[in-house]
Design a protein around this motif. Structure first.
Motif, mmCIF file in Angstrom:
data_model
loop_
_atom_site.group_PDB
_atom_site.id
_atom_site.type_symbol
_atom_site.label_atom_id
_atom_site.label_comp_id
_atom_site.label_asym_id
_atom_site.label_seq_id
_atom_site.Cartn_x
_atom_site.Cartn_y
_atom_site.Cartn_z
ATOM 1 N N GLY A 281 0.822 -1.211 0.000
ATOM 2 C CA GLY A 281 0.000 0.000 0.000
ATOM 3 C C GLY A 281 0.851 1.255 0.000
ATOM 4 N N GLU A 282 1.919 1.258 0.797
ATOM 5 C CA GLU A 282 2.791 2.447 0.851
ATOM 6 C C GLU A 282 3.528 2.650 -0.467
ATOM 7 O OE1 GLU A 282 5.173 3.482 4.063
ATOM 8 O OE2 GLU A 282 3.858 2.674 5.596
ATOM 9 N N ALA A 283 3.939 1.555 -1.104
ATOM 10 C CA ALA A 283 4.600 1.685 -2.409
ATOM 11 C C ALA A 283 3.637 2.287 -3.430
ATOM 12 C CB ALA A 283 5.097 0.324 -2.872
ATOM 13 N N SER A 284 2.373 1.851 -3.383
ATOM 14 C CA SER A 284 1.363 2.415 -4.293
ATOM 15 C C SER A 284 1.187 3.905 -4.038
ATOM 16 C CB SER A 284 0.029 1.691 -4.104
ATOM 17 O OG SER A 284 0.133 0.341 -4.475
ATOM 18 N N THR A 285 1.196 4.301 -2.767
ATOM 19 C CA THR A 285 1.048 5.706 -2.415
ATOM 20 C C THR A 285 2.212 6.529 -2.970
ATOM 21 O OG1 THR A 285 -0.167 5.178 -0.402
ATOM 22 C CG2 THR A 285 0.871 7.338 -0.503
ATOM 23 N N HIS A 298 -3.467 9.657 -13.963
ATOM 24 C CA HIS A 298 -4.533 8.848 -14.550
ATOM 25 C C HIS A 298 -3.985 7.544 -15.119
ATOM 26 C CE1 HIS A 298 -7.571 12.179 -14.607
ATOM 27 N NE2 HIS A 298 -8.385 11.150 -14.556
ATOM 28 N N ARG A 299 -2.922 7.672 -15.914
ATOM 29 C CA ARG A 299 -2.365 6.476 -16.559
ATOM 30 C C ARG A 299 -1.815 5.505 -15.520
ATOM 31 N NH1 ARG A 299 2.601 5.238 -17.638
ATOM 32 N NH2 ARG A 299 3.400 7.353 -17.419
ATOM 33 N N LEU A 300 -1.064 6.025 -14.572
ATOM 34 C CA LEU A 300 -0.450 5.144 -13.582
ATOM 35 C C LEU A 300 -1.511 4.490 -12.699
ATOM 36 C CD1 LEU A 300 2.761 5.151 -11.753
ATOM 37 C CD2 LEU A 300 0.762 5.238 -10.285
ATOM 38 N N PHE A 301 -2.520 5.266 -12.296
ATOM 39 C CA PHE A 301 -3.548 4.692 -11.432
ATOM 40 C C PHE A 301 -4.261 3.545 -12.161
ATOM 41 C CE2 PHE A 301 -7.701 4.287 -9.495
ATOM 42 C CZ PHE A 301 -7.425 4.375 -8.142
ATOM 43 N N ARG A 302 -4.533 3.737 -13.454
ATOM 44 C CA ARG A 302 -5.209 2.675 -14.210
ATOM 45 C C ARG A 302 -4.335 1.431 -14.257
ATOM 46 N NH1 ARG A 302 -6.040 0.036 -18.821
ATOM 47 N NH2 ARG A 302 -8.166 -0.107 -19.670
ATOM 48 N N GLU A 303 -3.030 1.627 -14.510
ATOM 49 C CA GLU A 303 -2.110 0.489 -14.550
ATOM 50 C C GLU A 303 -2.059 -0.215 -13.196
ATOM 51 O OE1 GLU A 303 1.605 2.107 -15.714
ATOM 52 O OE2 GLU A 303 0.997 2.519 -17.781
ATOM 53 N N GLU A 304 -1.938 0.600 -12.125
ATOM 54 C CA GLU A 304 -1.888 0.039 -10.775
ATOM 55 C C GLU A 304 -3.185 -0.687 -10.439
ATOM 56 O OE1 GLU A 304 0.401 0.331 -7.749
ATOM 57 O OE2 GLU A 304 1.487 -0.017 -9.610
ATOM 58 N N PHE A 305 -4.300 -0.088 -10.820
ATOM 59 C CA PHE A 305 -5.609 -0.684 -10.534
ATOM 60 C C PHE A 305 -5.733 -2.026 -11.268
ATOM 61 C CE2 PHE A 305 -10.173 -1.265 -11.128
ATOM 62 C CZ PHE A 305 -10.678 -0.947 -9.867
ATOM 63 N N TYR A 318 -6.058 -1.282 -0.728
ATOM 64 C CA TYR A 318 -7.321 -0.631 -1.036
ATOM 65 C C TYR A 318 -7.326 0.805 -0.519
ATOM 66 C CZ TYR A 318 -12.293 -0.178 -1.886
ATOM 67 O OH TYR A 318 -13.501 0.224 -2.369
ATOM 68 N N ASP A 319 -6.875 0.986 0.719
ATOM 69 C CA ASP A 319 -6.891 2.327 1.309
ATOM 70 C C ASP A 319 -5.949 3.273 0.590
ATOM 71 O OD1 ASP A 319 -8.752 1.416 3.078
ATOM 72 O OD2 ASP A 319 -7.378 1.183 4.763
ATOM 73 N N ALA A 320 -4.825 2.747 0.085
ATOM 74 C CA ALA A 320 -3.905 3.600 -0.682
ATOM 75 C C ALA A 320 -4.593 4.105 -1.949
ATOM 76 C CB ALA A 320 -2.642 2.821 -1.036
ATOM 77 N N HIS A 321 -5.283 3.188 -2.659
ATOM 78 C CA HIS A 321 -6.024 3.603 -3.856
ATOM 79 C C HIS A 321 -7.126 4.594 -3.496
ATOM 80 C CE1 HIS A 321 -4.136 1.128 -6.834
ATOM 81 N NE2 HIS A 321 -4.393 0.005 -6.199
ATOM 82 N N LEU A 322 -7.824 4.316 -2.417
ATOM 83 C CA LEU A 322 -8.935 5.167 -1.991
ATOM 84 C C LEU A 322 -8.463 6.588 -1.709
ATOM 85 C CD1 LEU A 322 -11.951 4.510 -1.438
ATOM 86 C CD2 LEU A 322 -11.357 4.310 0.968
ATOM 87 N N CYS A 323 -7.366 6.704 -0.962
ATOM 88 C CA CYS A 323 -6.856 8.030 -0.591
ATOM 89 C C CYS A 323 -6.466 8.839 -1.820
ATOM 90 C CB CYS A 323 -5.663 7.888 0.346
ATOM 91 S SG CYS A 323 -6.105 7.375 2.008
#
Length: 576
Positions: A281-285, A298-305, A318-323
């Protein structure tokens, strides 16, 4: 023998005259006690009448404030049992001018200054031990208490630092990095390497939750040295991830984005291999921070998602994406393009069979509808988000869907339904993995959902009590509460009570430039001006806010500000 008056302002307020305590019920006139408190905390125990009036009745005309002051002084003298207990001489008010006045704050400050000047560790520790409860504990939320409280607490912190009392310093401020380093060194000197490593983790968590940063390079170097001191085995994947994440945040802070991204991706691989949900989660943040700085979120979030949709059952991921989804909606670009983006995410989540992913996508779509003014669609879509979040067991998403649906209900005029949603959301927010983000958001909508101004002020007081006790509060997530609280206070005819919330909102907005917050600040400044009777200035600020909301495609807010501007001006002058 001269009469003696002892005043206690450290902790709870009390007064003793000639050895006899003044009963609490004598202060039936609250402002009489406030006059005594104000004069007691002044270094020479005197103030100009105008200063007292400005602090106690800032929203009243001079004549009305003067009448209130005369009444308060009369009751203060009666409570203290002497006609000269508070002397009015010219424009000055003086506390206990004849006799012996003993104020515990004076004694503490003299002792603190002498101990600090001596540099004696033991002496500083002994004086610090006399500090109990801060200044005027029962009046902490009064505007006029803030400055003297900060001053005396600053002396207390200096004493603790001089005494090396790192434990109490961390009780006051768990983000004090110098104190954490000192505790780490103390553990290492005692051969307790494991506790030193745990101390670093406490610091890292506090910095991340409280102010969104990582430890500095000196602390990271100390942690790395602790990892190698008498280590029977090499660092664990979690420890290696902690070092990389900390160094990644340092690199991001210095705007070395390529290095920050490299370290975040390194942690991501480590976390996936070792099944470390928190570190993932922290790496995603961190990756999201880098992408936002580059304008490629936008592009990175889609790839990460797409890549992590199967991991969304991990609450940390999940919380990292949510924030960061929330951060994006309130960023400089607002919610532009959020609908198409949300439908894309919904398609990805549906193909993966991820209820958690669908909850996130529906939340984005519901928020887009809310911010665009499509309230019926917002309520329906947020209900879908709530259903999917319940299926997936995602507590944080349930809280956020309920909070956002409540806001939509408020805007539709159904405050009772909104309050019911918020009653469900609050315990979920408290039990979630990110209460520092979610609880204050619920409190913000509770202010909006109140059925009267009195109810709104009551909701504000409850939130203020929570804020005073909360160890962590996310600044961006507290923004809506600050705006709602300032607006409610101004509308209740108390611009002075609104100002601390406006100041906090301005501070936060300064850290996160652009977006709808800027327009919201213009609107709340306008409300304060209107409460002060400056209607022409208020109208100009409402129009400024309307332009800002129009630029962010927020039609409900734009129309509200235009109507407020028109109401502030004579007929025919509301256009620009």
């Amino acid at each position: 023998m001269p009469a003696t008056c002892q005043v206690r302002v450290m902790g709870r307020f009390s007064v003793t005259v000639d050895g006899r305590p003044v009963p609490g019920n004598v202060w039936r006139n609250r402002r009489a006690a406030d006059v005594v408190k104000l004069l007691a905390v002044e270094p020479d125990h005197r103030l100009h009448r105008e200063q007292v009036m400005d602090r106690l009745w800032p929203d009243l005309p001079v004549d009305a404030a003067g009448a209130n002051l005369r009444k308060a002084v009369f009751y203060a003298r009666r409570a203290l049992g002497r006609a000269d207990a508070v002397r009015c001489e010219g424009r000055l008010l003086t506390l206990w001018p004849v006799g012996v006045l003993d104020v515990d704050l004076d004694r503490f400050e003299r002792a603190a200054d002498a101990a600090l000047a001596s540099g004696d560790v033991t002496r500083c520790a002994l004086v610090a031990a006399e500090y109990h409860g801060g200044l005027l504990a029962d009046d902490r939320y009064e505007c006029w208490v803030a400055e003297p409280h900060e001053k005396v607490e600053g002396r207390y912190v200096a004493l603790l630092r001089a005494a090396g009392d790192w434990t109490r310093l961390l009780e006051l401020d768990e983000t004090d990095e110098q104190a954490h380093r000192a505790v780490m060194r103390r553990h290492l000197a005692a051969g307790n390497r494991r506790e030193a490593l745990r101390q670093f983790e406490r610091l890292r968590r506090a910095l991340r939750e409280r102010i969104g940063i990582g430890p500095d390079a000196e602390t990271i170097a100390l942690y790395e040295s602790a990892l190698t001191v008498d280590a029977a085995e090499p660092p664990s994947p979690a420890q290696r991830a902690a070092v990389a994440l900390a160094n990644g945040l340092v690199a991001f802070g210095r705007r070395h984005l390529a290095e920050a991204e490299r370290l975040a991706r390194q942690v991501r691989v480590l976390a996936l291999d070792a099944d470390l949900g928190h570190e993932l989660g922290e790496a995603s943040t961190l990756l999201a921070l880098v992408a936002h700085a580059r304008g490629t979120w936008h592009r990175l979030f889609r790839e990460e998602f797409s890549d992590s949709v199967r991991h969304l059952t991990r609450p940390e991921v999940y919380d990292a994406h949510l924030c960061f989804q929330e951060f994006h909606l309130y960023g400089p670009d607002g919610h532009e393009g959020a609908e198409a983006y949300g439908r894309d995410l919904l398609d990805i989540a549906s193909r993966a069979g991820s209820a958690a992913g669908r909850a996130l996508a529906y939340l984005l779509l519901g928020e887009f509808a809310l911010l665009s003014g499509h309230l019926d669609t917002a309520v329906t879509t947020l209900r879908d988000s709530l259903r999917e979040a319940e299926r997936a067991g995602c507590v944080s998403a349930q809280s956020l869907a309920l909070e956002r649906r409540a806001e939509a209900e408020v805007r539709r005029g159904d405050r009772a339904t909104a309050r019911a949603d918020l009653d469900r959301a609050l315990p979920l927010a408290r039990s979630s993995g990110i209460p520092s983000h979610l609880v204050i958001r619920v409190h913000g909508v509770r202010v909006l959902a109140a059925d009267s101004l009195g109810g709104a002020l009551s909701a504000i007081r409850e939130a203020e009590r929570w804020l005073a006790a909360a160890p962590h509060v996310c600044d961006p997530c507290s923004m809506n509460f600050r705006i709602a609280a300032a607006t409610a206070c101004a509308c209740a005819g108390s611009p002075s009570r609104a100002r601390p919330h406006v100041a906090e909102a301005e501070r936060i907005s300064g850290l996160w430039q652009g977006g709808p917050w800027s327009a919201a600040l213009w609107e709340v400044r306008a409300e304060v001006r209107r409460a002060e009777g400056q209607r022409a200035q208020a109208a100009a600020l409402f129009l400024e806010a309307a332009e800002g909301f129009a630029a962010m495609r927020r039609p409900l807010e734009q129309r509200r500000c235009l109507a407020a501007a028109a109401a502030c001006l004579p007929t025919g002058l509301s256009g620009r």
